[in-house]
Design a protein around this motif. Sequence first.
Motif, mmCIF file in Angstrom:
data_model
loop_
_atom_site.group_PDB
_atom_site.id
_atom_site.type_symbol
_atom_site.label_atom_id
_atom_site.label_comp_id
_atom_site.label_asym_id
_atom_site.label_seq_id
_atom_site.Cartn_x
_atom_site.Cartn_y
_atom_site.Cartn_z
ATOM 1 N N LEU A 105 -0.795 1.560 -13.782
ATOM 2 C CA LEU A 105 -0.730 0.631 -12.658
ATOM 3 C C LEU A 105 -1.972 -0.246 -12.661
ATOM 4 O O LEU A 105 -3.077 0.222 -12.948
ATOM 5 C CB LEU A 105 -0.644 1.389 -11.329
ATOM 6 C CG LEU A 105 0.580 2.278 -11.126
ATOM 7 C CD1 LEU A 105 0.529 2.929 -9.751
ATOM 8 C CD2 LEU A 105 1.876 1.490 -11.294
ATOM 9 N N GLU A 106 -1.793 -1.506 -12.337
ATOM 10 C CA GLU A 106 -2.901 -2.453 -12.265
ATOM 11 C C GLU A 106 -3.162 -2.788 -10.800
ATOM 12 O O GLU A 106 -2.248 -3.190 -10.079
ATOM 13 C CB GLU A 106 -2.563 -3.721 -13.040
ATOM 14 C CG GLU A 106 -3.679 -4.749 -13.060
ATOM 15 C CD GLU A 106 -3.336 -5.954 -13.916
ATOM 16 O OE1 GLU A 106 -4.205 -6.820 -14.088
ATOM 17 O OE2 GLU A 106 -2.192 -6.042 -14.420
ATOM 18 N N MET A 107 -4.408 -2.598 -10.376
ATOM 19 C CA MET A 107 -4.819 -2.935 -9.009
ATOM 20 C C MET A 107 -5.719 -4.167 -9.055
ATOM 21 O O MET A 107 -6.720 -4.174 -9.759
ATOM 22 C CB MET A 107 -5.595 -1.778 -8.372
ATOM 23 C CG MET A 107 -4.772 -0.581 -8.010
ATOM 24 S SD MET A 107 -5.790 0.721 -7.235
ATOM 25 C CE MET A 107 -6.581 -0.188 -5.873
ATOM 26 N N LYS A 108 -5.351 -5.206 -8.303
ATOM 27 C CA LYS A 108 -6.138 -6.436 -8.320
ATOM 28 C C LYS A 108 -6.501 -6.847 -6.898
ATOM 29 O O LYS A 108 -5.639 -6.899 -6.018
ATOM 30 C CB LYS A 108 -5.350 -7.558 -8.994
ATOM 31 C CG LYS A 108 -6.121 -8.866 -9.103
ATOM 32 C CD LYS A 108 -5.313 -9.928 -9.821
ATOM 33 C CE LYS A 108 -4.137 -10.403 -8.996
ATOM 34 N NZ LYS A 108 -3.416 -11.542 -9.611
ATOM 35 N N HIS A 109 -7.782 -7.124 -6.693
ATOM 36 C CA HIS A 109 -8.241 -7.600 -5.394
ATOM 37 C C HIS A 109 -7.558 -8.917 -5.059
ATOM 38 O O HIS A 109 -7.501 -9.830 -5.883
ATOM 39 C CB HIS A 109 -9.762 -7.779 -5.426
ATOM 40 C CG HIS A 109 -10.340 -8.240 -4.126
ATOM 41 N ND1 HIS A 109 -11.480 -9.013 -4.052
ATOM 42 C CD2 HIS A 109 -9.939 -8.052 -2.839
ATOM 43 C CE1 HIS A 109 -11.759 -9.269 -2.788
ATOM 44 N NE2 HIS A 109 -10.835 -8.696 -2.037
ATOM 45 N N SER A 110 -7.011 -9.026 -3.859
ATOM 46 C CA SER A 110 -6.263 -10.218 -3.467
ATOM 47 C C SER A 110 -7.035 -11.039 -2.454
ATOM 48 O O SER A 110 -7.650 -10.502 -1.531
ATOM 49 C CB SER A 110 -4.910 -9.820 -2.872
ATOM 50 O OG SER A 110 -4.128 -9.158 -3.821
ATOM 51 N N GLU A 128 -6.984 -12.565 7.345
ATOM 52 C CA GLU A 128 -8.028 -12.204 6.399
ATOM 53 C C GLU A 128 -7.848 -10.818 5.817
ATOM 54 O O GLU A 128 -8.331 -10.527 4.731
ATOM 55 C CB GLU A 128 -9.399 -12.309 7.083
ATOM 56 C CG GLU A 128 -9.914 -13.734 7.229
ATOM 57 C CD GLU A 128 -10.165 -14.392 5.881
ATOM 58 O OE1 GLU A 128 -10.614 -13.702 4.948
ATOM 59 O OE2 GLU A 128 -9.904 -15.589 5.752
ATOM 60 N N GLU A 129 -7.168 -9.924 6.522
ATOM 61 C CA GLU A 129 -7.084 -8.538 6.070
ATOM 62 C C GLU A 129 -5.734 -8.176 5.450
ATOM 63 O O GLU A 129 -5.512 -7.030 5.108
ATOM 64 C CB GLU A 129 -7.370 -7.606 7.267
ATOM 65 C CG GLU A 129 -8.716 -7.857 7.943
ATOM 66 C CD GLU A 129 -9.893 -7.725 6.979
ATOM 67 O OE1 GLU A 129 -9.809 -6.894 6.056
ATOM 68 O OE2 GLU A 129 -10.870 -8.465 7.130
ATOM 69 N N ALA A 130 -4.808 -9.134 5.339
ATOM 70 C CA ALA A 130 -3.466 -8.799 4.844
ATOM 71 C C ALA A 130 -3.062 -9.693 3.680
ATOM 72 O O ALA A 130 -1.963 -10.216 3.631
ATOM 73 C CB ALA A 130 -2.451 -8.920 5.982
ATOM 74 N N GLU A 167 -5.065 -0.644 0.616
ATOM 75 C CA GLU A 167 -6.416 -0.984 1.044
ATOM 76 C C GLU A 167 -7.414 -0.027 0.384
ATOM 77 O O GLU A 167 -7.161 1.174 0.276
ATOM 78 C CB GLU A 167 -6.548 -0.867 2.566
ATOM 79 C CG GLU A 167 -5.618 -1.782 3.347
ATOM 80 C CD GLU A 167 -5.952 -3.247 3.150
ATOM 81 O OE1 GLU A 167 -7.153 -3.596 3.212
ATOM 82 O OE2 GLU A 167 -5.011 -4.033 2.916
ATOM 83 N N MET A 168 -8.533 -0.564 -0.064
ATOM 84 C CA MET A 168 -9.609 0.256 -0.617
ATOM 85 C C MET A 168 -10.933 -0.418 -0.306
ATOM 86 O O MET A 168 -11.105 -1.617 -0.566
ATOM 87 C CB MET A 168 -9.455 0.437 -2.127
ATOM 88 C CG MET A 168 -10.500 1.380 -2.728
ATOM 89 S SD MET A 168 -10.205 1.731 -4.487
ATOM 90 C CE MET A 168 -10.701 0.160 -5.224
ATOM 91 N N ASP A 169 -11.853 0.335 0.270
ATOM 92 C CA ASP A 169 -13.172 -0.199 0.637
ATOM 93 C C ASP A 169 -13.043 -1.436 1.523
ATOM 94 O O ASP A 169 -13.745 -2.438 1.328
ATOM 95 C CB ASP A 169 -13.989 -0.538 -0.617
ATOM 96 C CG ASP A 169 -14.259 0.682 -1.477
ATOM 97 O OD1 ASP A 169 -14.317 1.800 -0.926
ATOM 98 O OD2 ASP A 169 -14.394 0.527 -2.710
ATOM 99 N N SER A 224 -8.140 -5.694 0.346
ATOM 100 C CA SER A 224 -6.707 -5.640 0.061
ATOM 101 C C SER A 224 -6.477 -5.763 -1.444
ATOM 102 O O SER A 224 -7.012 -6.662 -2.096
ATOM 103 C CB SER A 224 -6.008 -6.788 0.799
ATOM 104 O OG SER A 224 -4.618 -6.738 0.605
ATOM 105 N N PHE A 225 -5.647 -4.855 -1.988
ATOM 106 C CA PHE A 225 -5.350 -4.865 -3.417
ATOM 107 C C PHE A 225 -3.846 -4.942 -3.658
ATOM 108 O O PHE A 225 -3.055 -4.278 -2.979
ATOM 109 C CB PHE A 225 -5.892 -3.598 -4.088
ATOM 110 C CG PHE A 225 -7.374 -3.625 -4.322
ATOM 111 C CD1 PHE A 225 -7.899 -4.003 -5.550
ATOM 112 C CD2 PHE A 225 -8.243 -3.271 -3.301
ATOM 113 C CE1 PHE A 225 -9.265 -4.019 -5.765
ATOM 114 C CE2 PHE A 225 -9.621 -3.295 -3.498
ATOM 115 C CZ PHE A 225 -10.138 -3.665 -4.736
#
Length: 277
Positions: free
Chosen positions: A121-126, A144-146, A170-172, A175-176
């Motif tokens: 799986l690839e997680m990318k900051h959005s 801003e958070e979604a 969500e991580m740290d 949104s990813f």
Amino acid sequence: SLVGLAVPERTHDLVDDCFVDLLENAKASRREFLAELLDLEKGRFHATKEIVPQTSDVAKFQEVIDQYQKENDIDAGSRAGHFEVKDVAVKKESGTASLGLDRFFVLIDGPSDDHADDVVLEMKHSRRSALAGLVADDDIDDDEEAKADRIVQSHEVHLVGGDMYFGHAEMDDRSFLIKERSPYKDDIDIDDLDSDGMQTYADICGRTLASSHARSDEDTGLMEGDAEKRILESIDTRVFIDDIVRFAREMSKRIKKDYKAFCQDRDLGAFEFVRAQ
């Protein structure tokens, strides 16, 4: 890529010659694909310039994946039913518009002891949409958070039957977007296309994308009303066509001008230091 649009009408018998190789190359072996990323004996990511293992963070990412599976109602059947995180790595030097954003590979245990049936799986900051504040309000959250939420909703509407792993988490406090690193993804090398081939390529991609959009209201139930009407109502056709044509002409002039300037700099020796390295 065109393959990623998941439109069943595009088969070997119904595509231009330039797409035949694309469909053939997309029939990749999962084992061969994973062997480029993993040590298939140990079930761990290779350490390379672009892939930096972070095995010590497995527990942290396990919590994220558990949240992702629950909140997105991910059901991948027997391929990764239990979603056990086996390894994690930072992925560097990826993306175009997203270049520089945090990106991770997460290795998920497959249904057997053979590491070749695992899932990456690839997680990318959005980030917030580039169009935020420039277009009329819509039905999709863009606060801003979604940020990844918005992308997932759009994916569900536009690509019927797309990636079963597509979701968000969500991580740290960030949104990813999460999706599978698929062995079946491929694209066309446009450098190999002549003028006629480029026009054929553009026509097929445009029709495929339009077809996906047109089917979205019928097959997903996520939209109210007809997709075609909503798209057409959001634009002035004359202005849209004029803008696209004018943009293409201006970009063509700019690219030729930039290339001329590059050649002048090259002839003056601006890049000699590059050859010396």
